[in-house]
Scaffold this active site. Structure first.
Site, PDB file in Angstrom:
ATOM      1  N   ARG B  51       0.415  -0.878   0.110  1.00  0.00           N
ATOM      2  CA  ARG B  51      -0.142   0.156   0.072  1.00  0.00           C
ATOM      3  C   ARG B  51       1.072   1.313   0.232  1.00  0.00           C
ATOM      4  O   ARG B  51       2.260   1.205   0.555  1.00  0.00           O
ATOM      5  CB  ARG B  51      -0.597  -0.070   1.111  1.00  0.00           C
ATOM      6  CG  ARG B  51      -1.418  -0.957   1.298  1.00  0.00           C
ATOM      7  CD  ARG B  51      -2.130  -1.229   3.076  1.00  0.00           C
ATOM      8  NE  ARG B  51      -2.603  -1.793   3.816  1.00  0.00           N
ATOM      9  CZ  ARG B  51      -3.227  -2.489   4.655  1.00  0.00           C
ATOM     10  NH1 ARG B  51      -3.120  -1.446   5.833  1.00  0.00           N
ATOM     11  NH2 ARG B  51      -3.455  -3.847   5.148  1.00  0.00           N
ATOM     12  N   ASP B  53       0.299   5.456   1.322  1.00  0.00           N
ATOM     13  CA  ASP B  53      -0.586   5.734   1.898  1.00  0.00           C
ATOM     14  C   ASP B  53      -1.128   7.338   1.218  1.00  0.00           C
ATOM     15  O   ASP B  53      -0.256   7.540   0.465  1.00  0.00           O
ATOM     16  CB  ASP B  53       0.342   6.826   3.004  1.00  0.00           C
ATOM     17  CG  ASP B  53       0.087   5.761   5.051  1.00  0.00           C
ATOM     18  OD1 ASP B  53      -1.076   4.527   4.587  1.00  0.00           O
ATOM     19  OD2 ASP B  53       0.601   6.398   5.489  1.00  0.00           O
ATOM     20  N   TYR B 111      12.920   3.490  -2.206  1.00  0.00           N
ATOM     21  CA  TYR B 111      11.555   5.043  -1.940  1.00  0.00           C
ATOM     22  C   TYR B 111      12.274   6.197  -1.849  1.00  0.00           C
ATOM     23  O   TYR B 111      13.818   5.737  -1.549  1.00  0.00           O
ATOM     24  CB  TYR B 111      11.157   4.372  -0.646  1.00  0.00           C
ATOM     25  CG  TYR B 111       9.710   4.326  -0.014  1.00  0.00           C
ATOM     26  CD1 TYR B 111       8.718   4.293   0.109  1.00  0.00           C
ATOM     27  CD2 TYR B 111       9.677   2.488   0.079  1.00  0.00           C
ATOM     28  CE1 TYR B 111       7.022   3.620  -0.398  1.00  0.00           C
ATOM     29  CE2 TYR B 111       9.032   1.943   0.636  1.00  0.00           C
ATOM     30  CZ  TYR B 111       7.565   1.993   0.024  1.00  0.00           C
ATOM     31  OH  TYR B 111       6.414   1.107   0.441  1.00  0.00           O
ATOM     32  N   ARG B 198       9.502   7.488   6.494  1.00  0.00           N
ATOM     33  CA  ARG B 198       9.245   9.137   6.960  1.00  0.00           C
ATOM     34  C   ARG B 198       9.483   9.069   8.333  1.00  0.00           C
ATOM     35  O   ARG B 198      10.074   9.994   8.382  1.00  0.00           O
ATOM     36  CB  ARG B 198       8.050   9.302   6.780  1.00  0.00           C
ATOM     37  CG  ARG B 198       6.977   9.601   5.506  1.00  0.00           C
ATOM     38  CD  ARG B 198       5.667   9.334   4.881  1.00  0.00           C
ATOM     39  NE  ARG B 198       4.801  10.128   5.957  1.00  0.00           N
ATOM     40  CZ  ARG B 198       3.350  10.129   6.779  1.00  0.00           C
ATOM     41  NH1 ARG B 198       2.875   9.343   5.897  1.00  0.00           N
ATOM     42  NH2 ARG B 198       3.372  10.951   7.179  1.00  0.00           N
TER      43      ARG B 198
END
Lengths: 250, 250
Positions: B51, B53, B111, B198
């Site tokens: 997934r 966000d 990422y 993050r």
């Protein structure tokens, strides 16, 4: 009252253009709303270097307004950005002379147009560049550019809806730069007619695609006929990049 | 039925994340809707590598689905892009083995996190990078990075809401690159926990800002306590950049 000169950057995606229109979200409206809030409800009117259409962006739009507020020059940027929505930001604020005029004192402008060359669309550039999935010979474009530099009647290169009488403008430079899959045009001149940059871009792309020979440009200019030039490139690739004031406040 | 592997790019701004949620616009929903249309109303379910966000972007998300349609491999990209909204695009489509699984077969992911260093906000980056107007010493960040490379229990670096039991992950590389006013982090590893990238970014920014000494990282890892690491950086700077499949279909 003192006059403030203000440089503004905006993402044109969610605006119905620069100029106030009843019931529409425009750049002028959100800036005037922010200024009115800062002036405790007293209406403040702004004047810009010129309009931009719906979807067109600005990196360096310039506006002026008059204010009785005694805020230090550099604090204006912070005060206004706190009141403006996320898609508009003030990048520079400076006191100027009472006679400075953001539109009449303009000595020139730079516009840029971003074209993205790839087969499939890129979600990240959909609002910021115009997709061009066709054959494009940049050397042909470079051959066409010199025919457009100088002072000409640009009737063939502006919207048929253009209201000004005098369509003579001077283009001082056109540059084209490749950056990854982006092709970036930079147009500088003393002024640009309605849709002129988008039609210049559309015409240069037609040359790059082989639809139009580069040396046809002088005949297109001479024809003074909008139908002779290329298509109007879409708004989302266009940026009002910089406004020049050579004789500021004189 | 044949299995299709599909690489997808999306601008996360207008999505409530990847996964289907009742009444919300999600990436999974718009892709499944496009596929269902292509299959003349027959429902098609997709499986992604994982997934993302709300507000998080993807340059190279990977999904798979099964289809009875005999469309040539390379035409799938064109067919799907014609049915998808402008903020999602398929970049690659390829037939794969019936046993390929977009989530279970993942061998690693990359990422990227984009930070914009400037005093005032930039309307053009508001959805694509996280503004950092504070002091930032990139050399301090580079000193902290080696402490995070390797296999660790990343309990301190994931959301307290993380549901998986095993919080051991291996980070194989972290790079940080400066490009104009952007600072671009690249994180590669065998897997990432909920909010992990993050929180890693927020912690490295705290190091760069001088709030946290670089050599505190081992103690933060050892504490297995989310409150010891830095803040969770905002979603809009984050991109699922690439998904790796070393043993594809095996």
């Amino acid at each position: 009252m003192k006059r403030m000169k203000c440089t503004v950057s905006y993402d044109g995606t969610s605006f119905a253009g620069y100029q106030v229109q009843p019931g529409k979200r425009t750049v002028q409206r959100v800036i005037e709303d922010a200024l009115t809030k800062l002036h405790k409800g007293a209406e403040v009117k702004i004047t810009a270097s010129g309009r931009t259409d719906a979807g067109v962006h600005a990196k360096g739009q310039v506006i002026h307004f008059d204010t009785p507020l005694e805020i230090p020059e550099d604090r204006w940027t912070i005060a206004l950005n706190a009141l403006l929505p996320a898609d508009v930001a003030v990048t520079r604020t400076e006191w100027t002379s009472d006679t400075f005029h953001a539109r009449f004192d303009t000595s020139g402008k730079e516009y840029r147009y971003f074209v993205q060359r790839r087969a499939q669309r890129d979600p990240f550039q959909r609002n910021y560049a115009s997709l061009y999935p066709y054959k494009l010979d940049v050397s042909a474009i470079r051959k066409a550019i010199p025919f457009l530099i100088g002072e000409f009647d640009f009737t063939s290169f502006c919207s048929a809806k253009t209201e000004v009488e005098d369509k003579v403008r001077r283009i001082t430079s056109i540059d084209v730069k490749e950056d990854g899959d982006l092709l970036i045009f930079s147009f500088k001149g003393n002024g640009f007619l309605y849709n002129m940059v988008r039609i210049l871009t559309g015409t240069l792309l037609a040359v790059g695609n082989g639809q139009l020979p580069a040396d046809e440009i002088p005949a297109i200019l001479a024809a003074k006929d909008r139908t002779k030039a290329g298509k109007t490139a879409p708004p989302q690739g266009l940026y009002l990049w910089k406004v020049f004031y050579e004789n500021e406040g004189k």
